[in-house]
Design a protein around this motif. Structure first.
Motif, PDB file in Angstrom:
ATOM      1  N   GLY A   1       0.962  -1.146  -0.004  1.00 35.18           N
ATOM      2  CA  GLY A   1      -0.138   0.100  -0.046  1.00 35.18           C
ATOM      3  C   GLY A   1       0.752   1.293  -0.124  1.00 35.18           C
ATOM      4  O   GLY A   1       1.895   1.459   0.520  1.00 35.18           O
ATOM      5  N   ALA A   2       0.561   2.319  -0.812  1.00 36.99           N
ATOM      6  CA  ALA A   2       0.948   3.509  -0.636  1.00 36.99           C
ATOM      7  C   ALA A   2       0.219   4.671  -0.428  1.00 36.99           C
ATOM      8  O   ALA A   2      -0.883   4.770  -1.093  1.00 36.99           O
ATOM      9  CB  ALA A   2       1.710   3.605  -2.016  1.00 36.99           C
ATOM     10  N   ASP A   3       0.275   5.496   0.544  1.00 37.54           N
ATOM     11  CA  ASP A   3      -0.379   6.752   0.902  1.00 37.54           C
ATOM     12  C   ASP A   3       0.113   8.095   0.654  1.00 37.54           C
ATOM     13  O   ASP A   3       0.995   8.298   1.737  1.00 37.54           O
ATOM     14  CB  ASP A   3      -1.081   6.486   2.372  1.00 37.54           C
ATOM     15  CG  ASP A   3      -2.081   7.560   2.857  1.00 37.54           C
ATOM     16  OD1 ASP A   3      -2.309   8.141   1.955  1.00 37.54           O
ATOM     17  OD2 ASP A   3      -2.295   7.557   4.057  1.00 37.54           O
ATOM     18  N   PRO A   4      -0.285   8.758  -0.286  1.00 36.79           N
ATOM     19  CA  PRO A   4       0.296  10.115  -0.598  1.00 36.79           C
ATOM     20  C   PRO A   4      -0.273  11.366   0.316  1.00 36.79           C
ATOM     21  O   PRO A   4       0.102  12.480  -0.013  1.00 36.79           O
ATOM     22  CB  PRO A   4       0.448  10.218  -1.953  1.00 36.79           C
ATOM     23  CG  PRO A   4      -0.788   9.584  -2.114  1.00 36.79           C
ATOM     24  CD  PRO A   4      -1.073   8.395  -1.413  1.00 36.79           C
ATOM     25  N   SER A   5      -1.249  10.986   1.111  1.00 32.07           N
ATOM     26  CA  SER A   5      -1.820  12.004   1.869  1.00 32.07           C
ATOM     27  C   SER A   5      -1.140  12.952   2.739  1.00 32.07           C
ATOM     28  O   SER A   5      -1.738  13.953   3.382  1.00 32.07           O
ATOM     29  CB  SER A   5      -3.153  11.568   2.488  1.00 32.07           C
ATOM     30  OG  SER A   5      -2.749  10.473   3.525  1.00 32.07           O
ATOM     31  N   SER A   6       0.032  12.439   3.378  1.00 34.09           N
ATOM     32  CA  SER A   6       0.937  13.231   4.431  1.00 34.09           C
ATOM     33  C   SER A   6       1.875  13.986   3.681  1.00 34.09           C
ATOM     34  O   SER A   6       2.995  13.653   4.040  1.00 34.09           O
ATOM     35  CB  SER A   6       1.185  12.433   5.443  1.00 34.09           C
ATOM     36  OG  SER A   6       2.086  11.425   4.854  1.00 34.09           O
ATOM     37  N   TYR A   7       1.661  15.014   3.006  1.00 34.94           N
ATOM     38  CA  TYR A   7       2.742  15.643   1.962  1.00 34.94           C
ATOM     39  C   TYR A   7       3.863  16.369   3.020  1.00 34.94           C
ATOM     40  O   TYR A   7       3.170  16.759   3.904  1.00 34.94           O
ATOM     41  CB  TYR A   7       1.773  16.653   1.229  1.00 34.94           C
ATOM     42  CG  TYR A   7       2.816  17.501   0.302  1.00 34.94           C
ATOM     43  CD1 TYR A   7       3.389  17.064  -0.764  1.00 34.94           C
ATOM     44  CD2 TYR A   7       3.522  18.885   0.853  1.00 34.94           C
ATOM     45  CE1 TYR A   7       4.280  17.806  -1.646  1.00 34.94           C
ATOM     46  CE2 TYR A   7       4.149  19.349   0.093  1.00 34.94           C
ATOM     47  CZ  TYR A   7       4.924  19.035  -1.230  1.00 34.94           C
ATOM     48  OH  TYR A   7       5.743  19.780  -2.021  1.00 34.94           O
ATOM     49  N   PRO A   8       4.797  16.153   2.855  1.00 35.05           N
ATOM     50  CA  PRO A   8       5.708  15.756   1.582  1.00 35.05           C
ATOM     51  C   PRO A   8       6.183  14.336   1.876  1.00 35.05           C
ATOM     52  O   PRO A   8       7.164  13.926   1.386  1.00 35.05           O
ATOM     53  CB  PRO A   8       6.972  16.954   1.727  1.00 35.05           C
ATOM     54  CG  PRO A   8       7.311  17.032   3.158  1.00 35.05           C
ATOM     55  CD  PRO A   8       5.857  16.943   3.765  1.00 35.05           C
TER      56      PRO A   8
ATOM     57  N   ILE B   1       5.497   9.774   1.608  1.00 31.50           N
ATOM     58  CA  ILE B   1       4.541   8.979   1.166  1.00 31.50           C
ATOM     59  C   ILE B   1       4.612   7.792   2.042  1.00 31.50           C
ATOM     60  O   ILE B   1       5.673   7.251   2.074  1.00 31.50           O
ATOM     61  CB  ILE B   1       4.717   8.618  -0.332  1.00 31.50           C
ATOM     62  CG1 ILE B   1       4.446   9.534  -1.402  1.00 31.50           C
ATOM     63  CG2 ILE B   1       3.996   7.414  -0.645  1.00 31.50           C
ATOM     64  CD1 ILE B   1       4.860   8.974  -2.896  1.00 31.50           C
ATOM     65  N   ALA B   2       3.622   7.180   2.870  1.00 28.36           N
ATOM     66  CA  ALA B   2       3.627   6.191   3.640  1.00 28.36           C
ATOM     67  C   ALA B   2       3.403   4.828   2.946  1.00 28.36           C
ATOM     68  O   ALA B   2       2.608   4.816   1.999  1.00 28.36           O
ATOM     69  CB  ALA B   2       2.407   6.434   4.559  1.00 28.36           C
ATOM     70  N   LEU B   3       4.299   4.198   3.133  1.00 27.33           N
ATOM     71  CA  LEU B   3       4.444   2.760   2.261  1.00 27.33           C
ATOM     72  C   LEU B   3       4.274   1.545   3.359  1.00 27.33           C
ATOM     73  O   LEU B   3       4.874   1.609   4.380  1.00 27.33           O
ATOM     74  CB  LEU B   3       5.701   2.219   1.712  1.00 27.33           C
ATOM     75  CG  LEU B   3       6.123   3.760   0.642  1.00 27.33           C
ATOM     76  CD1 LEU B   3       7.496   3.183   0.001  1.00 27.33           C
ATOM     77  CD2 LEU B   3       5.166   3.677  -0.453  1.00 27.33           C
ATOM     78  N   THR B   4       3.291   0.958   3.234  1.00 26.72           N
ATOM     79  CA  THR B   4       3.029  -0.298   3.837  1.00 26.72           C
ATOM     80  C   THR B   4       3.909  -1.854   3.240  1.00 26.72           C
ATOM     81  O   THR B   4       3.590  -1.813   2.066  1.00 26.72           O
ATOM     82  CB  THR B   4       1.670  -0.762   4.092  1.00 26.72           C
ATOM     83  OG1 THR B   4       0.974   0.364   4.504  1.00 26.72           O
ATOM     84  CG2 THR B   4       1.416  -1.833   5.002  1.00 26.72           C
ATOM     85  N   ILE B   5       4.638  -2.223   4.019  1.00 27.14           N
ATOM     86  CA  ILE B   5       5.537  -3.455   3.583  1.00 27.14           C
ATOM     87  C   ILE B   5       4.881  -4.698   3.901  1.00 27.14           C
ATOM     88  O   ILE B   5       4.305  -4.954   5.018  1.00 27.14           O
ATOM     89  CB  ILE B   5       6.800  -3.196   3.830  1.00 27.14           C
ATOM     90  CG1 ILE B   5       7.314  -1.730   3.827  1.00 27.14           C
ATOM     91  CG2 ILE B   5       7.697  -4.296   3.471  1.00 27.14           C
ATOM     92  CD1 ILE B   5       7.202  -1.169   2.347  1.00 27.14           C
ATOM     93  N   GLY B   6       4.808  -5.851   2.990  1.00 28.92           N
ATOM     94  CA  GLY B   6       4.591  -7.166   3.412  1.00 28.92           C
ATOM     95  C   GLY B   6       5.618  -8.094   3.276  1.00 28.92           C
ATOM     96  O   GLY B   6       6.499  -7.885   3.727  1.00 28.92           O
ATOM     97  N   GLY B   7       5.408  -9.068   2.292  1.00 28.48           N
ATOM     98  CA  GLY B   7       6.503 -10.103   2.310  1.00 28.48           C
ATOM     99  C   GLY B   7       7.450  -9.926   0.999  1.00 28.48           C
ATOM    100  O   GLY B   7       7.714  -8.576   0.688  1.00 28.48           O
TER     101      GLY B   7
END
Length: 107
Positions: free
Chosen positions: A86-93, A95-101
């Motif tokens: 998952g990638a969430d660009p809502s917290s400028y500047p 991008i929050a990335l969710t990591i899995g396997g």
């Protein structure tokens, strides 16, 4: 919260021969913060369990990352490529990335 620096893989699709399109990943270096770090093992009726990390990384993004955040496929952590789920660009500047396997190269 730890500081992180590493490569982020962005998918690019190119025509290798007429009518055949193939996805390749191009690495771009980024820095950011390792927000959470958790791991667990998943047993899918196989001999060796798969490791999953439930980690969140916030990268300091540039215009390229914002324009292509939907094409992020993996990040490199501890010398391994881990799949971005998952990638969430809502917290400028950032991008929050969710990591899995682990990420598996299809090449």
């Amino acid at each position: 919260m730890a500081v992180w620096y590493g490569n982020v893989g962005f998918a690019e699709t190119a025509e290798t021969v007429p009518g055949v399109w193939q996805e390749t990943c191009v690495d771009h270096p980024y820095s950011g913060d390792l927000i959470s770090l958790r791991s667990n093992y998943q047993n899918m009726n196989q001999v060796l369990d798969d490791i999953q990390i439930n980690t969140r990384i916030e990268i300091v993004a540039d215009p390229f990352a914002y324009a292509n955040f939907a094409h992020i496929r993996y990040v490199e952590i501890w010398g391994q490529k881990w799949k971005v789920t998952g990638a969430d660009p809502s917290s400028y500047p950032r991008i929050a990335l969710t990591i899995g396997g682990l990420y598996e190269d299809k090449e």
